[in-house]
Design a protein around this motif. Structure first.
Motif, PDB file in Angstrom:
ATOM      1  N   PHE A  13       0.814  -1.212   0.000  1.00  0.00           N
ATOM      2  CA  PHE A  13       0.000   0.000   0.000  1.00  0.00           C
ATOM      3  C   PHE A  13       0.845   1.258   0.000  1.00  0.00           C
ATOM      4  CE2 PHE A  13      -2.029   3.516   2.141  1.00  0.00           C
ATOM      5  CZ  PHE A  13      -3.264   3.592   1.518  1.00  0.00           C
ATOM      6  N   ILE A  14       1.773   1.368   0.934  1.00  0.00           N
ATOM      7  CA  ILE A  14       2.473   2.635   1.129  1.00  0.00           C
ATOM      8  C   ILE A  14       3.325   3.006  -0.083  1.00  0.00           C
ATOM      9  CG2 ILE A  14       4.500   1.651   2.296  1.00  0.00           C
ATOM     10  CD1 ILE A  14       4.377   4.090   4.203  1.00  0.00           C
ATOM     11  N   THR A  15       3.936   2.000  -0.731  1.00  0.00           N
ATOM     12  CA  THR A  15       4.754   2.271  -1.919  1.00  0.00           C
ATOM     13  C   THR A  15       3.890   2.791  -3.055  1.00  0.00           C
ATOM     14  OG1 THR A  15       6.347   0.548  -1.304  1.00  0.00           O
ATOM     15  CG2 THR A  15       6.323   1.252  -3.606  1.00  0.00           C
ATOM     16  N   CYS A  16       2.780   2.124  -3.303  1.00  0.00           N
ATOM     17  CA  CYS A  16       1.894   2.530  -4.405  1.00  0.00           C
ATOM     18  C   CYS A  16       1.200   3.858  -4.113  1.00  0.00           C
ATOM     19  CB  CYS A  16       0.873   1.427  -4.677  1.00  0.00           C
ATOM     20  SG  CYS A  16       1.604  -0.116  -5.269  1.00  0.00           S
ATOM     21  N   PHE A  17       0.847   4.093  -2.846  1.00  0.00           N
ATOM     22  CA  PHE A  17       0.197   5.353  -2.501  1.00  0.00           C
ATOM     23  C   PHE A  17       1.186   6.509  -2.645  1.00  0.00           C
ATOM     24  CE2 PHE A  17      -1.467   8.525   0.582  1.00  0.00           C
ATOM     25  CZ  PHE A  17      -2.713   8.719   0.000  1.00  0.00           C
ATOM     26  N   THR A  53       0.411  -0.728   9.109  1.00  0.00           N
ATOM     27  CA  THR A  53       0.534   0.610   8.536  1.00  0.00           C
ATOM     28  C   THR A  53      -0.184   1.577   9.461  1.00  0.00           C
ATOM     29  OG1 THR A  53       0.412  -0.392   6.334  1.00  0.00           O
ATOM     30  CG2 THR A  53       0.236   1.997   6.462  1.00  0.00           C
ATOM     31  N   ILE A  54       0.534   2.614   9.906  1.00  0.00           N
ATOM     32  CA  ILE A  54      -0.025   3.629  10.788  1.00  0.00           C
ATOM     33  C   ILE A  54      -0.339   4.874   9.967  1.00  0.00           C
ATOM     34  CG2 ILE A  54       0.376   5.068  12.830  1.00  0.00           C
ATOM     35  CD1 ILE A  54       2.422   2.992  13.757  1.00  0.00           C
ATOM     36  N   HIS A  55      -1.581   5.317  10.021  1.00  0.00           N
ATOM     37  CA  HIS A  55      -2.013   6.520   9.304  1.00  0.00           C
ATOM     38  C   HIS A  55      -2.335   7.598  10.337  1.00  0.00           C
ATOM     39  CE1 HIS A  55      -2.952   4.415   5.357  1.00  0.00           C
ATOM     40  NE2 HIS A  55      -2.745   3.418   6.190  1.00  0.00           N
ATOM     41  N   VAL A 130      -4.993   2.467  12.171  1.00  0.00           N
ATOM     42  CA  VAL A 130      -3.945   1.461  12.009  1.00  0.00           C
ATOM     43  C   VAL A 130      -4.522   0.283  11.245  1.00  0.00           C
ATOM     44  CG1 VAL A 130      -2.495  -0.231  13.219  1.00  0.00           C
ATOM     45  CG2 VAL A 130      -2.669   2.119  14.086  1.00  0.00           C
ATOM     46  N   VAL A 131      -3.769  -0.202  10.276  1.00  0.00           N
ATOM     47  CA  VAL A 131      -4.159  -1.394   9.525  1.00  0.00           C
ATOM     48  C   VAL A 131      -3.135  -2.487   9.795  1.00  0.00           C
ATOM     49  CG1 VAL A 131      -4.672  -2.371   7.266  1.00  0.00           C
ATOM     50  CG2 VAL A 131      -5.188   0.034   7.725  1.00  0.00           C
ATOM     51  N   VAL A 132      -3.604  -3.619  10.281  1.00  0.00           N
ATOM     52  CA  VAL A 132      -2.752  -4.772  10.538  1.00  0.00           C
ATOM     53  C   VAL A 132      -3.018  -5.808   9.457  1.00  0.00           C
ATOM     54  CG1 VAL A 132      -2.168  -6.623  12.156  1.00  0.00           C
ATOM     55  CG2 VAL A 132      -2.849  -4.367  13.032  1.00  0.00           C
TER      56      VAL A 132
END
Length: 326
Positions: A13-17, A53-55, A130-132
């Motif tokens: 997710f984080i790379t593509c976002f 992932t922490i938002h 937070v997404v686990v």
């Protein structure tokens, strides 16, 4: 702003976002560009089968995240913790957004990776979630439950399709705030966060493990869309008790299927869920509104105020008058 992706096994997710918003990713950290807002997204891996992932950010415009199933299997569990001052919009199967809650906006969602969903995060509000992402075998090892109920069995069994919702309690909200505020330059920050994530997992799975064991019925995105629509119908007018026949017609389901799937997903019967929401609304109005006990009771459909007082005291341990004054 809309970000769409397919939930393939290798998706990050984080790379593509970061590529989507043309931002730089450094050591698992994405700082929001000033033109979009402020805050960060941080990814931490505790191994190939357990990542979070922490938002934590505030944006200038709504953020809509659309996840579509890849059709390549669902050997991944996603646990989603959301705490914010604004309602969370969740939709499934391309249906319009449905607000997850009216007064208590926080939510916990446990889902397999094969359900398509759309989540809307409001602009100009502090987003904290937070997404686990964890494999069933790793989760089963972490939980270490010798005799799990049917809910935990379903979640930790590879290949299951499921979605479970839980309300977020104050302890989980506090953990999220601590994780967002951790000093990321501290060499032990990852260790600290891992412990807090395991505390969060304990809280949600403790609640899920208390649910009544029952045969799990496989669920799909269309079913979930209907269930969220039914939930919206129930909460749209808390002065009127739900009528099962009417709800089943709206959902285009049999009454038996609707009862089973609603209880399976939300952990309560439709009527009990309605009564709990009714009492939560009463508590909100008594604490934050300028309403008398009688006004609140009548507004929520109680013609007998003694019955309202008894039901409220059963939920909160105090009668409405004392609760309002405390």
């Amino acid at each position: 702003m809309t970000f769409s992706f397919s939930a393939t096994p290798e998706f990050d997710f984080i790379t593509c976002f970061a590529q989507h918003i043309q931002a730089t990713l450094r050591d698992g950290m994405l700082e929001m560009p000033e033109k979009l807002g402020q805050g960060f997204i941080r990814k931490i891996a505790f191994g190939p089968d357990f990542k979070i992932t922490i938002h934590h950010y505030l944006l200038q415009e709504d953020l809509i995240i659309k996840r579509s199933t890849s059709g390549l299997g669902n050997d991944l569990i996603t646990v989603f913790f959301y705490d914010n001052e604004q309602p969370l919009g969740i939709a499934y199967d391309n249906n319009p957004h449905v607000l997850f809650s009216q007064r208590d906006e926080s939510a916990i969602q446990v889902t397999s990776n094969d359900l398509s969903s759309t989540i809307r995060f409001p602009a100009h509000q502090r987003i904290n979630y937070v997404v686990v992402a964890i494999k069933p075998t790793r989760l089963k090892e972490l939980l270490g439950i010798s005799n799990p109920n049917s809910v935990v069995q379903t979640i930790t069994r590879s290949g299951s399709s499921f979605l479970f919702f839980e309300r977020m309690q104050a302890e989980a909200k506090l953990l999220l705030k601590k994780m967002a505020a951790v000093d990321m330059s501290d060499g032990l920050s990852n260790f600290y966060v891992q412990n807090k994530v395991q505390e969060l997992l304990y809280l949600i799975f403790h609640s899920l493990s208390l649910r009544e064991s029952a045969a799990h019925q496989t669920i799909n995105s269309a079913d979930v869309a209907r269930l969220l629509h039914i939930r919206k119908e129930i909460l749209s007018d808390l002065s009127v008790p739900p009528v099962m026949r009417e709800l089943a017609q709206i959902a285009a389901m049999s009454e038996t299927k609707l009862k089973h799937l609603f209880r399976q997903t939300f952990g309560n019967t439709i009527y009990n869920y309605y009564q709990q929401a009714r009492m939560e609304e009463a508590a909100f109005l008594l604490k934050h509104g300028k309403h008398s006990v009688a006004q609140v009771g009548y507004e929520l459909g109680f013609s007998n105020l003694s019955h309202f007082s008894r039901l409220f005291e059963k939920h909160y341990g105090q009668n409405p008058k004392r609760f309002s004054a405390s």
